[in-house]
Write a protein that holds these residues in place. Structure first.
Motif, short mmCIF file in Angstrom:
data_model
loop_
_atom_site.label_atom_id
_atom_site.label_comp_id
_atom_site.label_asym_id
_atom_site.label_seq_id
_atom_site.Cartn_x
_atom_site.Cartn_y
_atom_site.Cartn_z
N PHE A 1 -0.65 -4.75 -5.31
CA PHE A 1 -1.71 -5.03 -4.35
C PHE A 1 -1.25 -6.14 -3.40
O PHE A 1 -1.35 -6.01 -2.17
CB PHE A 1 -2.99 -5.44 -5.10
N TYR A 2 -0.73 -7.21 -3.97
CA TYR A 2 -0.28 -8.36 -3.18
C TYR A 2 1.02 -8.05 -2.44
O TYR A 2 1.18 -8.46 -1.29
CB TYR A 2 -0.14 -9.58 -4.08
N VAL A 3 1.91 -7.32 -3.09
CA VAL A 3 3.16 -6.92 -2.44
C VAL A 3 2.84 -6.08 -1.20
O VAL A 3 3.39 -6.31 -0.12
CB VAL A 3 4.07 -6.13 -3.41
N GLY A 4 1.95 -5.12 -1.35
CA GLY A 4 1.57 -4.27 -0.22
C GLY A 4 0.97 -5.07 0.92
O GLY A 4 1.31 -4.85 2.09
N MET A 5 0.10 -6.02 0.60
CA MET A 5 -0.53 -6.83 1.63
C MET A 5 0.52 -7.66 2.37
O MET A 5 0.51 -7.73 3.61
CB MET A 5 -1.58 -7.75 0.99
N VAL A 6 1.42 -8.27 1.62
CA VAL A 6 2.47 -9.08 2.24
C VAL A 6 3.37 -8.21 3.12
O VAL A 6 3.68 -8.57 4.26
CB VAL A 6 3.30 -9.83 1.17
#
Length: 192
Positions: free
Chosen positions: A123-128
């Motif tokens: 989730f965070y990887v995708g957002m970054v």
């Protein structure tokens, strides 16, 4: 797009509820546990919209699509995690009763990495990746990508920093409020 404002606010509300829930020395079950988890679930729904919009703003492509896919997969894992947390909270009379229920869920093969430790990080990887792609294309300032990265790392330092991370995310999203989807490159037409 309202979701760019509301989603970070809901994450911040979850963080505040989480802190309030722990003031008595334990977390869950109860009102703060339930309200906080519902806020985060609502934020996840909005983030699905946000990820789609970020992908469109970046003009699609392999990197943006990979970020979008990672974000969606991570959001699904987090939604499963928070749903399990809510169910365990509803079924438990007190904090001590929650432990064995969580242990039973985590004992199911694959649940720990898919729902709790590895896949939610996507989730965070995708957002970054999505915001970094926009920054690389000079559609948003570089500091937006840095703030998104910092807000993703803060909960790893301490989950009590979630409200601060949510504030940073809201700040990072400000330049996105005025962006429109990128236009795909149009091949030059031959006069022949």
């Amino acid at each position: 797009m309202k979701s760019l404002v509301v989603a970070p606010v809901l994450v911040g509300a979850y963080g505040v509820a989480r802190i309030a829930d722990g003031l008595d020395g334990s977390r869950g079950p109860g009102l703060a546990w339930t309200v906080g988890h519902l806020c985060f679930l609502a934020a996840l729904v909005l983030f699905v919209q946000i990820f789609g919009r970020l992908r469109a703003m970046a003009g699609g492509g392999v990197v943006a699509t990979a970020g979008y896919a990672a974000g969606l997969i991570g959001a699904l894992a987090l939604a499963a995690q928070f749903t399990i947390d809510l169910v365990v909270g509803f079924l438990s009379a007190d904090h001590d009763a929650m432990g064995p229920r969580f242990e039973a869920v985590k004992a199911i093969p694959g649940v720990e990495p898919v729902v709790y430790t590895v896949v939610p990080l996507l989730f965070y990887v995708g957002m970054v990746v999505l915001v970094a792609r926009l920054a690389a294309g000079r559609r948003v300032p570089w500091w937006s990508a840095v703030l998104v990265l910092v807000q993703a790392v803060l909960p790893l330092v301490s989950k009590d920093l979630i409200p601060l991370g949510a504030a940073l995310l809201l700040l990072a999203f400000v330049p996105l409020l005025r962006l429109r989807p990128a236009r795909p490159a149009v091949a030059a037409r031959s006069p022949f």
